[in-house]
Design a protein around this motif. Structure first.
Motif, PDB file in Angstrom:
ATOM      1  N   PHE A  40       0.822  -1.208   0.000  1.00 23.91           N
ATOM      2  CA  PHE A  40       0.000   0.000   0.000  1.00 23.91           C
ATOM      3  C   PHE A  40       0.858   1.261   0.000  1.00 23.91           C
ATOM      4  CE2 PHE A  40      -4.218  -1.244  -0.239  1.00 23.91           C
ATOM      5  CZ  PHE A  40      -4.410  -2.384   0.506  1.00 23.91           C
ATOM      6  N   PHE A  41       2.012   1.193   0.630  1.00 24.90           N
ATOM      7  CA  PHE A  41       2.903   2.349   0.654  1.00 24.90           C
ATOM      8  C   PHE A  41       3.355   2.706  -0.754  1.00 24.90           C
ATOM      9  CE2 PHE A  41       5.796   5.336   2.350  1.00 24.90           C
ATOM     10  CZ  PHE A  41       6.965   5.231   1.605  1.00 24.90           C
ATOM     11  N   TRP A  42       3.692   1.697  -1.577  1.00 26.73           N
ATOM     12  CA  TRP A  42       4.169   1.969  -2.932  1.00 26.73           C
ATOM     13  C   TRP A  42       3.011   2.101  -3.921  1.00 26.73           C
ATOM     14  CZ3 TRP A  42       8.691   3.902  -3.341  1.00 26.73           C
ATOM     15  CH2 TRP A  42       9.676   3.574  -2.436  1.00 26.73           C
ATOM     16  N   ALA A  43       1.910   1.447  -3.680  1.00 24.12           N
ATOM     17  CA  ALA A  43       0.794   1.477  -4.627  1.00 24.12           C
ATOM     18  C   ALA A  43       0.050   2.808  -4.587  1.00 24.12           C
ATOM     19  CB  ALA A  43      -0.174   0.324  -4.333  1.00 24.12           C
ATOM     20  N   THR A  44      -0.008   3.464  -3.444  1.00 20.98           N
ATOM     21  CA  THR A  44      -0.773   4.703  -3.316  1.00 20.98           C
ATOM     22  C   THR A  44      -0.236   5.815  -4.228  1.00 20.98           C
ATOM     23  OG1 THR A  44      -1.396   4.122  -1.064  1.00 20.98           O
ATOM     24  CG2 THR A  44      -1.610   6.428  -1.691  1.00 20.98           C
ATOM     25  N   PRO A  45       1.081   6.123  -4.251  1.00 24.24           N
ATOM     26  CA  PRO A  45       1.549   7.176  -5.160  1.00 24.24           C
ATOM     27  C   PRO A  45       1.348   6.801  -6.628  1.00 24.24           C
ATOM     28  CG  PRO A  45       3.234   6.666  -3.518  1.00 24.24           C
ATOM     29  CD  PRO A  45       2.145   5.678  -3.353  1.00 24.24           C
ATOM     30  N   ILE A  46       1.500   5.518  -6.939  1.00 20.53           N
ATOM     31  CA  ILE A  46       1.311   5.098  -8.333  1.00 20.53           C
ATOM     32  C   ILE A  46      -0.141   5.298  -8.738  1.00 20.53           C
ATOM     33  CG2 ILE A  46       1.352   3.088  -9.868  1.00 20.53           C
ATOM     34  CD1 ILE A  46       3.784   2.093  -8.215  1.00 20.53           C
ATOM     35  N   LEU A  47      -1.065   4.937  -7.882  1.00 20.89           N
ATOM     36  CA  LEU A  47      -2.488   5.132  -8.175  1.00 20.89           C
ATOM     37  C   LEU A  47      -2.823   6.615  -8.282  1.00 20.89           C
ATOM     38  CD1 LEU A  47      -4.104   2.375  -5.926  1.00 20.89           C
ATOM     39  CD2 LEU A  47      -3.870   2.383  -8.409  1.00 20.89           C
ATOM     40  N   LEU A  48      -2.206   7.444  -7.465  1.00 22.36           N
ATOM     41  CA  LEU A  48      -2.419   8.895  -7.561  1.00 22.36           C
ATOM     42  C   LEU A  48      -1.938   9.415  -8.916  1.00 22.36           C
ATOM     43  CD1 LEU A  48      -1.377  10.144  -4.020  1.00 22.36           C
ATOM     44  CD2 LEU A  48      -3.619  10.327  -5.076  1.00 22.36           C
ATOM     45  N   LEU A  49      -0.776   8.952  -9.355  1.00 26.67           N
ATOM     46  CA  LEU A  49      -0.234   9.379 -10.640  1.00 26.67           C
ATOM     47  C   LEU A  49      -1.154   8.923 -11.771  1.00 26.67           C
ATOM     48  CD1 LEU A  49       2.036  10.637 -12.312  1.00 26.67           C
ATOM     49  CD2 LEU A  49       3.159   8.398 -12.295  1.00 26.67           C
ATOM     50  N   VAL A  50      -1.593   7.682 -11.736  1.00 28.61           N
ATOM     51  CA  VAL A  50      -2.485   7.164 -12.776  1.00 28.61           C
ATOM     52  C   VAL A  50      -3.797   7.944 -12.790  1.00 28.61           C
ATOM     53  CG1 VAL A  50      -3.860   5.152 -13.444  1.00 28.61           C
ATOM     54  CG2 VAL A  50      -1.467   4.860 -12.813  1.00 28.61           C
ATOM     55  N   GLN A  51      -4.312   8.247 -11.637  1.00 25.83           N
ATOM     56  CA  GLN A  51      -5.573   8.992 -11.564  1.00 25.83           C
ATOM     57  C   GLN A  51      -5.408  10.393 -12.135  1.00 25.83           C
ATOM     58  OE1 GLN A  51      -7.202   9.397  -7.686  1.00 25.83           O
ATOM     59  NE2 GLN A  51      -9.138  10.173  -8.409  1.00 25.83           N
ATOM     60  N   THR A  52      -4.301  11.055 -11.838  1.00 30.38           N
ATOM     61  CA  THR A  52      -4.045  12.388 -12.357  1.00 30.38           C
ATOM     62  C   THR A  52      -3.932  12.346 -13.874  1.00 30.38           C
ATOM     63  OG1 THR A  52      -2.872  12.938 -10.314  1.00 30.38           O
ATOM     64  CG2 THR A  52      -2.520  14.376 -12.220  1.00 30.38           C
ATOM     65  N   ILE A  53      -3.258  11.332 -14.397  1.00 32.35           N
ATOM     66  CA  ILE A  53      -3.117  11.199 -15.849  1.00 32.35           C
ATOM     67  C   ILE A  53      -4.484  10.971 -16.482  1.00 32.35           C
ATOM     68  CG2 ILE A  53      -2.186   9.720 -17.679  1.00 32.35           C
ATOM     69  CD1 ILE A  53       0.301   9.353 -15.871  1.00 32.35           C
ATOM     70  N   VAL A  54      -5.304  10.147 -15.875  1.00 29.31           N
ATOM     71  CA  VAL A  54      -6.651   9.878 -16.399  1.00 29.31           C
ATOM     72  C   VAL A  54      -7.489  11.145 -16.378  1.00 29.31           C
ATOM     73  CG1 VAL A  54      -8.797   8.639 -15.922  1.00 29.31           C
ATOM     74  CG2 VAL A  54      -6.643   7.425 -15.867  1.00 29.31           C
ATOM     75  N   VAL A  55      -7.377  11.940 -15.337  1.00 32.25           N
ATOM     76  CA  VAL A  55      -8.132  13.187 -15.253  1.00 32.25           C
ATOM     77  C   VAL A  55      -7.676  14.150 -16.343  1.00 32.25           C
ATOM     78  CG1 VAL A  55      -8.460  15.242 -13.843  1.00 32.25           C
ATOM     79  CG2 VAL A  55      -8.713  13.013 -12.809  1.00 32.25           C
ATOM     80  N   ILE A  56      -6.364  14.232 -16.559  1.00 32.15           N
ATOM     81  CA  ILE A  56      -5.841  15.139 -17.588  1.00 32.15           C
ATOM     82  C   ILE A  56      -6.278  14.666 -18.968  1.00 32.15           C
ATOM     83  CG2 ILE A  56      -3.719  15.924 -18.706  1.00 32.15           C
ATOM     84  CD1 ILE A  56      -2.434  15.922 -15.901  1.00 32.15           C
ATOM     85  N   VAL A  57      -6.181  13.363 -19.206  1.00 28.56           N
ATOM     86  CA  VAL A  57      -6.563  12.832 -20.518  1.00 28.56           C
ATOM     87  C   VAL A  57      -8.062  12.989 -20.734  1.00 28.56           C
ATOM     88  CG1 VAL A  57      -6.770  10.672 -21.825  1.00 28.56           C
ATOM     89  CG2 VAL A  57      -4.627  11.239 -20.690  1.00 28.56           C
ATOM     90  N   SER A  58      -8.873  12.772 -19.716  1.00 31.76           N
ATOM     91  CA  SER A  58     -10.315  12.914 -19.890  1.00 31.76           C
ATOM     92  C   SER A  58     -10.735  14.361 -20.045  1.00 31.76           C
ATOM     93  CB  SER A  58     -11.041  12.276 -18.701  1.00 31.76           C
ATOM     94  OG  SER A  58     -10.780  13.025 -17.538  1.00 31.76           O
ATOM     95  N   ALA A  59      -9.894  15.311 -19.622  1.00 35.96           N
ATOM     96  CA  ALA A  59     -10.205  16.722 -19.762  1.00 35.96           C
ATOM     97  C   ALA A  59     -10.044  17.162 -21.211  1.00 35.96           C
ATOM     98  CB  ALA A  59      -9.311  17.557 -18.857  1.00 35.96           C
ATOM     99  N   PHE A  60      -9.162  16.530 -21.936  1.00 34.40           N
ATOM    100  CA  PHE A  60      -8.955  16.903 -23.325  1.00 34.40           C
ATOM    101  C   PHE A  60      -9.885  16.129 -24.192  1.00 34.40           C
ATOM    102  CE2 PHE A  60      -4.739  17.932 -21.496  1.00 34.40           C
ATOM    103  CZ  PHE A  60      -4.778  19.286 -21.772  1.00 34.40           C
TER     104      PHE A  60
END
Length: 189
Positions: A169-189
């Motif tokens: 969970f310590f390593w998965a949380t930042p990765i999931l945050l990064l993936v979520q941010t990328i998905v939000v940016i991609v869905s915005a365009f």
């Protein structure tokens, strides 16, 4: 070539060069004003959309931060509980070992006293009886020690597993945050 007006037959006089240039300047200025106004409207709409996306991203980041904080506090609680459980198990093992030593000491003193008292009469029968009883007691004590060892080993395995889960969970949380941010940016365009 100048055209004649129908009915009066008056020939139109051509515009002078300065009037033509003035007309072209005004036309260009009106085009620029219209283009600037359209650009301002487009920029205003784009700014509103960007602000909405940033606000949405900030909300998502706050939610994820809250989730991470909750996970950290839950992990801290679990770590404290595990430490407490392990220390209690260690204390119980030490107490059990102390009790076993005292029990063994008591048995040995009682046995030696009993042997001394009854040595003259029923010496062989009494020794056999005492030996079987002491073997039963020792067998019982060994069983308790084996159970204590099994409990300690189970606790160790459980601690290792929980450590691995915490690392995941310590390593998965930042990765999931990064993936979520990328998905939000991609869905915005």
């Amino acid at each position: 070539m100048s055209l004649k007006q129908i009915g009066t037959e008056i020939t139109a006089t051509p515009l002078e060069d300065w009037e033509e240039r003035e007309f072209e300047k005004r036309s260009e200025e009106l085009h620029r004003m219209t283009d600037n106004q359209l650009l301002k409207e487009i920029l205003t709409k784009s700014d509103k959309k960007c602000n909405a996306l940033i606000e949405r991203q900030n909300t998502l980041i706050e939610d994820l931060t809250t989730s991470v904080n909750n996970l950290e506090s839950a992990n801290d609680y679990n770590v404290n509980e595990l430490k407490r459980s392990v220390s209690n198990a260690v204390i119980a093992m030490k107490n059990l070992q102390d009790e076993t030593r005292r029990f063994n000491d008591r048995i040995s003193t009682e046995l030696s006293q009993t042997v001394k008292r009854t040595e003259t009469s029923l010496q062989s029968n009494l020794r056999k009886t005492i030996q079987t009883q002491s073997e039963e007691v020792f067998t019982e004590v060994r069983k308790e020690l084996d159970e204590s060892k099994k409990l300690l080993e189970f606790t160790r395995v459980e601690l290792k597993l929980q450590g691995r889960v915490r690392k995941f969970f310590f390593w998965a949380t930042p990765i999931l945050l990064l993936v979520q941010t990328i998905v939000v940016i991609v869905s915005a365009f």
